[in-house]
Scaffold this active site. Structure first.
Site, mmCIF file in Angstrom:
data_model
loop_
_atom_site.group_PDB
_atom_site.id
_atom_site.type_symbol
_atom_site.label_atom_id
_atom_site.label_comp_id
_atom_site.label_asym_id
_atom_site.label_seq_id
_atom_site.Cartn_x
_atom_site.Cartn_y
_atom_site.Cartn_z
ATOM 1 C CB SER A 15 -0.890 -0.020 1.253
ATOM 2 O OG SER A 15 -1.116 1.283 1.719
ATOM 3 C CG HIS A 72 -8.858 1.048 -1.166
ATOM 4 N ND1 HIS A 72 -8.364 0.722 0.092
ATOM 5 C CD2 HIS A 72 -10.196 1.190 -1.014
ATOM 6 C CE1 HIS A 72 -9.367 0.662 0.949
ATOM 7 N NE2 HIS A 72 -10.483 0.942 0.310
ATOM 8 C CG MET A 113 -12.037 -1.886 4.141
ATOM 9 S SD MET A 113 -10.417 -1.618 3.396
ATOM 10 C CE MET A 113 -9.586 -0.696 4.700
ATOM 11 C CG ASP A 163 -4.514 2.791 0.481
ATOM 12 O OD1 ASP A 163 -5.563 2.147 0.308
ATOM 13 O OD2 ASP A 163 -3.467 2.288 0.935
ATOM 14 N N GLY A 218 0.856 -2.236 4.375
ATOM 15 C CA GLY A 218 1.437 -0.896 4.446
ATOM 16 C C GLY A 218 2.586 -0.858 5.427
ATOM 17 C CB SER A 219 2.774 0.115 9.027
ATOM 18 O OG SER A 219 1.427 -0.175 9.146
ATOM 19 C CG MET A 249 -7.512 7.825 1.905
ATOM 20 S SD MET A 249 -7.008 7.625 3.622
ATOM 21 C CE MET A 249 -6.132 6.052 3.531
ATOM 22 C CG MET A 282 -10.748 4.342 1.220
ATOM 23 S SD MET A 282 -9.278 4.092 2.231
ATOM 24 C CE MET A 282 -8.050 4.004 0.928
ATOM 25 C CG HIS A 338 -3.788 -1.379 -2.086
ATOM 26 N ND1 HIS A 338 -4.976 -2.008 -2.406
ATOM 27 C CD2 HIS A 338 -4.091 -0.501 -1.096
ATOM 28 C CE1 HIS A 338 -5.948 -1.537 -1.632
ATOM 29 N NE2 HIS A 338 -5.436 -0.620 -0.832
ATOM 30 C CG PHE A 379 -5.960 7.356 9.635
ATOM 31 C CD1 PHE A 379 -5.226 8.513 9.399
ATOM 32 C CD2 PHE A 379 -7.306 7.481 9.960
ATOM 33 C CE1 PHE A 379 -5.811 9.767 9.490
ATOM 34 C CE2 PHE A 379 -7.913 8.728 10.063
ATOM 35 C CZ PHE A 379 -7.162 9.867 9.828
ATOM 36 N N GLY A 380 -3.317 4.282 7.677
ATOM 37 C CA GLY A 380 -2.414 3.151 7.812
ATOM 38 C C GLY A 380 -2.038 2.989 9.275
ATOM 39 C CG ASP A 389 -6.375 -2.268 2.691
ATOM 40 O OD1 ASP A 389 -5.399 -2.069 3.422
ATOM 41 O OD2 ASP A 389 -6.791 -1.422 1.871
ATOM 42 N N GLY A 390 -5.576 -3.762 5.888
ATOM 43 C CA GLY A 390 -5.557 -3.093 7.186
ATOM 44 C C GLY A 390 -4.956 -3.961 8.266
HETATM 45 C C1 DX5 Z 1 -6.396 2.011 5.122
HETATM 46 C C2 DX5 Z 1 -5.794 1.715 3.758
HETATM 47 C C3 DX5 Z 1 -4.773 0.650 3.803
HETATM 48 C C4 DX5 Z 1 -3.596 0.962 4.674
HETATM 49 C C5 DX5 Z 1 -2.881 -0.288 5.029
HETATM 50 O O1 DX5 Z 1 -7.482 2.856 4.982
HETATM 51 O O2 DX5 Z 1 -6.799 1.310 2.868
HETATM 52 O O3 DX5 Z 1 -4.374 0.247 2.499
HETATM 53 O O4 DX5 Z 1 -2.726 1.861 4.096
HETATM 54 O O5 DX5 Z 1 -1.859 0.056 5.901
HETATM 55 P P1 DX5 Z 1 -1.430 -0.882 7.133
HETATM 56 O O6 DX5 Z 1 -0.887 -2.120 6.535
HETATM 57 O O7 DX5 Z 1 -0.434 -0.063 7.852
HETATM 58 O O8 DX5 Z 1 -2.680 -1.135 7.930
HETATM 59 ZN ZN ZN Z 2 -6.271 0.324 0.892
#
Ligand code: DX5
Ligand code: ZN
Length: 234
Positions: free
Chosen positions: A16, A74, A145, A43, A206-207, A45, A76, A41, A151-152, A184-185
């Site tokens: 992500s 994705h 989700m 994101d 992501g993280s 927003m 949002m 991926h 948020f990541g 995801d998440g």
């Molecule tokens: C959250 C995003 C994710 C997020 C994943 O709203 O859709 O894609 O960046 O990050 P991690 O892996 O840190 O949860």
């Molecule tokens: Zn995402």
């Protein structure tokens, strides 16, 4: 099309691009490709549908120029219909919209389909799965989700495992072996194997990836954990 390439790649980790170095996208993409990832991926927003605000078409277009990898976008954002054409033209291979943001799901999903790209439908943790059930036959991908979108770095909601299993059952009941199931998440070394066992095909990370300095090792470790479960799935 590239969605087909994603299908052939499953199970797969999708980074992500939220916590990456936006000042050096070229280098990030090169490192991710060298790590063997099968898609990216993205994101998007809008600060309305979710409180956070990230990026839009220009970053998708920039990534399109940097890589042949499938771009899994994705969205949002509220009333996503307004931007489907723009994201398709920016180079998205798959566009995922949130069921919570749609007033006429059939029309929105058809609009994505019009551009010949993959159609995805995402659902937040608190939304009943019955909301997406009627539309699954029009989708290439369902995104379950495992955190509230926005948020990541949030922690994985274990209820997502039940929801993945339910989506998997719907898919099997409908004979839709081509339907991709994405999670995801909060997906990381502690949670990814459970997600695989529950039926996920695509794992957005992501993280757990961008927090490490060595993407190749991080991706390999996640892939090993995915493979440790594969035998339990058809
Ligand atoms: C959250 C995003 C994710 C997020 C994943 O709203 O859709 O894609 O960046 O990050 P991690 O892996 O840190 O949860
Ligand atoms: Zn995402």
């Amino acid at each position: 099309v590239l969605v087909q390439r994603l299908r052939e790649a499953v199970p797969a980790v999708l980074p992500s691009l939220l916590q990456c170095d936006f000042g050096n996208l070229q280098r990030e993409v090169d490192r991710l490709q060298a790590a063997g990832v099968k898609g990216l991926h993205l994101d998007v927003m809008d600060g309305q549908f979710v409180p956070n605000l990230t990026y839009g078409m220009p970053i998708v277009a920039a990534l399109r120029r940097l890589t042949p990898l499938p771009l899994d976008v994705h969205l949002m954002i509220g009333a996503p219909d307004r931007y489907i054409e723009a994201f398709a033209k920016a180079g998205a291979d798959l566009l995922t919209v949130h069921i919570e943001a749609l007033t006429q799901p059939a029309a929105t999903l058809a609009e994505i389909r019009r551009y010949g790209i993959g159609v995805g439908l995402a659902i937040n943790p608190k939304t009943p799965l019955s909301m997406i059930e009627p539309w699954i036959d029009r989708c290439d991908l369902v995104l379950v989700m495992s955190v509230e979108a926005g948020f990541g770095g949030q922690s994985f909601d274990p209820h997502a495992l039940d929801r993945l299993r339910q989506v998997r059952r719907l898919r099997d009941a409908a004979g839709r072996t081509d339907l991709l199931i994405e999670v995801d998440g909060g997906v990381n070394r502690q949670t990814i194997a459970d997600c695989r066992a529950a039926g996920a095909d695509l794992f957005v990370v992501g993280s757990a990836l961008f927090g490490s300095s060595d993407y190749r090792t991080a991706v390999n470790e996640l892939n090993l954990l995915i493979d440790s479960q594969s035998s339990t799935l058809g």
